[in-house]
Every structure is written in C-alpha cells, then in structure tokens.
Design a protein around this motif. Sequence first.
Motif, PDB file in Angstrom:
ATOM      1  N   VAL A  20     -34.593  16.941  -0.622  1.00  0.00           N
ATOM      2  CA  VAL A  20     -35.228  18.179  -0.169  1.00  0.00           C
ATOM      3  C   VAL A  20     -36.334  18.620  -1.128  1.00  0.00           C
ATOM      4  O   VAL A  20     -37.412  18.988  -0.715  1.00  0.00           O
ATOM      5  N   GLN A  65     -24.911  22.758 -15.328  1.00  0.00           N
ATOM      6  CA  GLN A  65     -26.069  23.638 -15.211  1.00  0.00           C
ATOM      7  C   GLN A  65     -26.122  24.518 -16.457  1.00  0.00           C
ATOM      8  O   GLN A  65     -25.095  24.954 -16.945  1.00  0.00           O
ATOM      9  N   LEU A 102     -27.515  27.914 -18.563  1.00  0.00           N
ATOM     10  CA  LEU A 102     -28.130  29.229 -18.523  1.00  0.00           C
ATOM     11  C   LEU A 102     -29.246  29.267 -19.559  1.00  0.00           C
ATOM     12  O   LEU A 102     -29.245  28.488 -20.505  1.00  0.00           O
ATOM     13  N   PRO A 103     -30.187  30.202 -19.351  1.00  0.00           N
ATOM     14  CA  PRO A 103     -31.296  30.283 -20.307  1.00  0.00           C
ATOM     15  C   PRO A 103     -30.818  30.425 -21.741  1.00  0.00           C
ATOM     16  O   PRO A 103     -31.473  29.963 -22.672  1.00  0.00           O
ATOM     17  N   THR A 130     -25.717  28.551 -22.748  1.00  0.00           N
ATOM     18  CA  THR A 130     -24.352  28.296 -22.295  1.00  0.00           C
ATOM     19  C   THR A 130     -24.399  27.377 -21.075  1.00  0.00           C
ATOM     20  O   THR A 130     -25.315  27.453 -20.266  1.00  0.00           O
ATOM     21  N   LEU A 187     -22.222  30.578  -9.414  1.00  0.00           N
ATOM     22  CA  LEU A 187     -21.246  30.114 -10.387  1.00  0.00           C
ATOM     23  C   LEU A 187     -21.794  30.269 -11.798  1.00  0.00           C
ATOM     24  O   LEU A 187     -21.124  30.805 -12.679  1.00  0.00           O
ATOM     25  N   THR A 188     -23.009  29.859 -12.021  1.00  0.00           N
ATOM     26  CA  THR A 188     -23.538  29.911 -13.383  1.00  0.00           C
ATOM     27  C   THR A 188     -24.018  31.296 -13.772  1.00  0.00           C
ATOM     28  O   THR A 188     -23.856  31.704 -14.908  1.00  0.00           O
ATOM     29  N   SER A 240     -19.949  18.906  -0.941  1.00  0.00           N
ATOM     30  CA  SER A 240     -20.448  19.561  -2.143  1.00  0.00           C
ATOM     31  C   SER A 240     -20.290  21.067  -2.031  1.00  0.00           C
ATOM     32  O   SER A 240     -19.842  21.740  -2.965  1.00  0.00           O
ATOM     33  N   LEU A 265     -26.067  25.461  -0.996  1.00  0.00           N
ATOM     34  CA  LEU A 265     -25.519  24.843  -2.194  1.00  0.00           C
ATOM     35  C   LEU A 265     -26.174  25.412  -3.442  1.00  0.00           C
ATOM     36  O   LEU A 265     -25.513  25.679  -4.455  1.00  0.00           O
ATOM     37  N   ALA A 311     -18.059  23.625  -4.236  1.00  0.00           N
ATOM     38  CA  ALA A 311     -18.694  24.749  -4.931  1.00  0.00           C
ATOM     39  C   ALA A 311     -17.950  26.047  -4.616  1.00  0.00           C
ATOM     40  O   ALA A 311     -17.618  26.827  -5.509  1.00  0.00           O
ATOM     41  N   ARG A 321     -22.368  25.450 -17.769  1.00  0.00           N
ATOM     42  CA  ARG A 321     -21.306  25.598 -16.804  1.00  0.00           C
ATOM     43  C   ARG A 321     -21.228  24.320 -16.001  1.00  0.00           C
ATOM     44  O   ARG A 321     -22.261  23.823 -15.535  1.00  0.00           O
ATOM     45  N   ILE A 322     -20.036  23.783 -15.861  1.00  0.00           N
ATOM     46  CA  ILE A 322     -19.857  22.599 -15.024  1.00  0.00           C
ATOM     47  C   ILE A 322     -19.649  23.079 -13.601  1.00  0.00           C
ATOM     48  O   ILE A 322     -18.715  23.831 -13.328  1.00  0.00           O
ATOM     49  N   VAL A 323     -20.513  22.671 -12.690  1.00  0.00           N
ATOM     50  CA  VAL A 323     -20.442  23.213 -11.335  1.00  0.00           C
ATOM     51  C   VAL A 323     -19.739  22.288 -10.354  1.00  0.00           C
ATOM     52  O   VAL A 323     -19.342  22.717  -9.275  1.00  0.00           O
ATOM     53  N   ARG A 324     -19.581  21.024 -10.734  1.00  0.00           N
ATOM     54  CA  ARG A 324     -18.938  20.111  -9.803  1.00  0.00           C
ATOM     55  C   ARG A 324     -18.472  18.854 -10.524  1.00  0.00           C
ATOM     56  O   ARG A 324     -19.017  18.476 -11.555  1.00  0.00           O
ATOM     57  N   HIS A 361     -28.973  22.737   1.642  1.00  0.00           N
ATOM     58  CA  HIS A 361     -29.439  22.789   0.272  1.00  0.00           C
ATOM     59  C   HIS A 361     -29.496  24.221  -0.244  1.00  0.00           C
ATOM     60  O   HIS A 361     -29.047  24.512  -1.357  1.00  0.00           O
ATOM     61  N   GLU A 367     -31.366  19.286 -10.011  1.00  0.00           N
ATOM     62  CA  GLU A 367     -30.998  20.665 -10.318  1.00  0.00           C
ATOM     63  C   GLU A 367     -29.894  20.773 -11.355  1.00  0.00           C
ATOM     64  O   GLU A 367     -29.558  21.858 -11.809  1.00  0.00           O
ATOM     65  N   HIS A 368     -29.287  19.648 -11.693  1.00  0.00           N
ATOM     66  CA  HIS A 368     -28.256  19.655 -12.714  1.00  0.00           C
ATOM     67  C   HIS A 368     -28.492  18.504 -13.662  1.00  0.00           C
ATOM     68  O   HIS A 368     -29.342  17.653 -13.414  1.00  0.00           O
ATOM     69  N   GLU A 412     -30.054  16.601  -3.905  1.00  0.00           N
ATOM     70  CA  GLU A 412     -31.164  17.539  -3.787  1.00  0.00           C
ATOM     71  C   GLU A 412     -32.535  16.873  -3.778  1.00  0.00           C
ATOM     72  O   GLU A 412     -33.506  17.486  -3.340  1.00  0.00           O
TER      73      GLU A 412
END
Lengths: 255, 255
Positions: free
Chosen positions: B120, B95, B97-98, B101, A173-174, B165, A166, B169, B103-106, A163, B125-126, B117
């Motif tokens: 855990v 995901q 950004l503050p 903007t 990335l972001t 994953s 990842l 990434a 971003r596609i992470v996967r 985790h 997270e997305h 996630e």
Amino acid sequence: MPKEGECHKFQVLIACEGNIVRHSQIEAAWKGTAECRSCGIRDLVLFADLTEPDFKLVHLPIDELVFQSGSNLYDAGEDGWALFTVRAGLIKLVQYLPDGTQRIVRLLRRGAIAGLEVLVGSAYEHSAVVLQEAAVCRIPREVVDRLNRETPRLHRQLMQRWHQSLRQADEWLTELSTGSARERLARLFLQLAGDAPERPVRVFGREDLGAMLGITTETASRTVAEFKRNGLIAETMPNIVTCNLPALRKAAMIE
Amino acid sequence: MPKEGECHKFQVLIACEGNIVRHSQIEAAWKGTAECRSCGIRDLVLFADLTEPDFKLVHLPIDELVFQSGSNLYDAGEDGWALFTVRAGLIKLVQYLPDGTQRIVRLLRRGAIAGLEVLVGSAYEHSAVVLQEAAVCRIPREVVDRLNRETPRLHRQLMQRWHQSLRQADEWLTELSTGSARERLARLFLQLAGDAPERPVRVFGREDLGAMLGITTETASRTVAEFKRNGLIAETMPNIVTCNLPALRKAAMIE
DNA sequence: CGCACCCTTGAAATTACTCAAGTTCAGTGG
DNA sequence: CCACTGAACTTGAGTAATTTCAAGGGTGCG
C-alpha cells in the motif's frame, strides 16, 4: 418498500458474565437507497475507483441509514451480512474482555469502514457504537464479494481500508497504551487536534476516554481536569476544547 | 549467482532522537531460490490457492533466507521493496515512540507475513526483529502486485493476512494492554500455550515481555518469578515452562 | 421536586516504577 | 582450569502513579 425516515426498531440483549447487563432500544432511520454513482463523498469511500459498468454488478440495495448517538450498528459475535461506510459522525469499535471490562480499539470517521471482517469470517468482532450521530451506507457483504471477484478496481481500496485499520491499531497500542495516563491523554488530544491548533475538539465522556487509554474513569477525569488547570487544553464550551499543541507535545514526551 | 549458504552482510544504523543509538551487523544466509510449487508449507502461505499457470506470472526470484536470532529483516522507515513469508522461527514487529521507548505490536510465526504494508505504501512501518532463528521467503512487492492484478486467487489469502494481523492487533490491545501486569502476563501465557497444556512454552527475555505488555523489565521479571513460585507456570528448562492453564485463567480474570 | 446519570474530588490502599545493588551464566583470555 | 567480563535476570527499598471506594456536585428530564 420502506418510506424515507421510517424507523427500524429492534431489541438487543448483551450477555455478559452470564447475565443480561444491557437492554437497549436501537433506532436507525432509513434515508433512502444510496445512489453510489452520485455519492457526495465518492472519492473518500470504498467505491471510489469503480467505473460505470462496475456499478451494474451491484444487484442488492445499498441503504443509507442514520444512527443516533448511543445506538449500535452491530454487536460483537452477531452474524454479519453487511459492512458500513461511515459518511458522517463518529463510531467506536468496542471489544469486551470475559470479565466485562471493555476496551475501545478504534474510532471510525468519515470514509472509514465498519465490519470489514465480514469479508473474511462471518461474525462481527466488535460492537460498533455511535458516539456522534452517524450517517452510514450499509453494503451487503455479497455486493463487495461480487465486485471483488469481477472487477480489479476494488482491490486497492479494500487493501487501503485494511491498512488504515491496522495502522490505527498499531498507533493506539504504541501511543495510547504506553506510558503514564498523562502522556496517553496528551497523545490522544494531539491525534484529535491533528495539525490544526485552532480547530475545536470534542472531548469524549470520561468512561470512553478511560476505555481508549486503558485507565479508569476517575484517572481520566482527574487528568482532564489537570490539563485544563495547566492550560494544555482550554474549554470553550462544555466538553469542547482547543488544544495547546506545544504544551501537549511536551506532556506527551514528544520533543 | 550467489551460492547456497552465502552470507549477505550489511550495516544498519538506527537513528533515534537524532543520534545513532544502535549499530548492528545483520546476517542473512541465502538458502536458494524458492520453488513455490513444491513448497513444504504451501497450504499455509500466501500462495496457497495459486494454480500452475499463475506461477508463470512470477517473473522475479523469490529467495529463501535464514536470519539468525537478533537480526532484523528490515527497519521502520526503510524503503520496502519486498515482503516476507515466515516459514519457521519467530519474529517480533517493533514500533518506537519518539522518546525511544519501544513497543512490540505483533509476533509472527510460521505462515504469517512481515511487511504487508509495502503493498500500500512504500516504507516499512515497523522493525522486524528475529526472536528465534527464522527461515523466510522474500517476495518482491512487484510479484505480489502483478499476481494481484492478474489472478483473483490471491485476493482471499491477502485479505486473510490483513485480517489476521488486525485481529492480533486488537487482541493485544484488549488482552495484553488492559488490566494489571499479573493479568496481562497470565493472558500472554494462555495465548502462547494455546489449548495444549502440555506443550512447553519458551519464555521471552524480560525486556521483550515488558515491551509486549507495556510494563517495565523489572515488573516483568518479578511477575514471572511470582508465577513460578505459585505454580502458575513450571520451569522445566531455563526459560522453558509448562503452563497451568486453570491457574493462569484464574489470574487472567477469565472465569 | 426528585431521580438518574455523569462528572468530580478526596483519602487510603494498591500497584507499578525507579534506582541501585546483587546474581547467574556463558564466553573470553590468561 | 580459572578468574574476568558483559549481558540478562533478580531482588530490595523508596517513591510515584493509579486504582479503589466513597461521597459530593451538577444538569436535564419526567
């Protein structure tokens, strides 16, 4: 039986575009067989939750090694028979494109694990290169496999390592691959500084900065210089800086 | 008991920069409680290795749901009580950004898992957004936790999901976030085409392309247009193309 | 001293972004 | 049936950012 401090030397050839482009001598100093039960950073590492009887299942030696700056723990594509817990120092995981450009995909600090992928496949997927002299424990894959089979107390820790990796990948990335070079560099400094404004931060070589942020060495150099000029960072010693968090946050387009 | 095809409607508010920026109505059609034992894609999914007695440990219903294109399985930050196995369709993990903007992470396809996630931590997270109508199985976290505790046959599959994953990434970082827009787009097409040159590939919306490659919508549009002009891709139907692998490889700086 | 390595800086060339129209197309309602 | 509308896509022109290529410091080490 090797003696304390003995050096294991071996040669590594890195093939790239069909040619041998690097030719490095790697040294790892053997520091003894680890006594996990009494590990100083036990609560941080993979074996944190193991109990006394669990350790009986460890039937292969776990060696403690010190790698000097610039050396590799392993190279991408190499057959992996062990994973590494980082006790101290800093390690970069590097991936190469077919055309030879490299990208740093992760940084490993104390408590992190290099080479997790050997638990699933057989080859390492990155090259692990030491940025700051690193002390590591080398754990044979077979040991983790067996513990994983016979005690449930490793699962949670293993999942957390996956985790964490990842999360860092997504974060890079972001945050470090989006926006202008200026924004990316600012975000990197913010990550390195954490929430401690006073803590001095070591700046990486410009080439490494570029490989982390997806920009050229020159742009990295120029942007670092601009940050110094405008007081976003202050260089106390060569390549050691303190961060001006508010200014960096502004540059990072946060707030 | 809900009936086949019933719709669960609920509202989602996405807060960004302190304001509500989106306001979407989400629909998920309930297709029944999954019978994992007789699952059609059993060999692809998380439960691939489970045996008959293992299924007795599944004490909560696993629902099969269909999400239409444009809807979200969940949003970043939301409390996660379930993970999702993708049976069909295509889902993007986004995901933010503050500064707003995205971003596609996967990308998740058949066999992949969204929301790992939650095993855990507690929050997603997305944001998981459906790109092509998706059939998924919703598995309560509690079910996986219990299976994971009581049978060893889930571990291997779970590790493989984490690994997949992480691999994606890293691949996105090195291949889709490095080099010029042209190179990145070419590499994306190569990924989508796999090794089947004939298989038609659906091209994403230009905004999504941008969010995957870290470029603007306009640059994505221009580059796609250029690829069509120069025969790197051929549009058979609107937004359906076939790839010219050798030409794309040249553009991707591979070989 | 001189070489190697890394960092820095400059100037031109390229690439990508920004802003601002147009275009297409499907869905809507007259 | 046909305008109207909104959303996504396209295109152009100017601007900004980054890369490229090239040269010039600085430092450590043999």
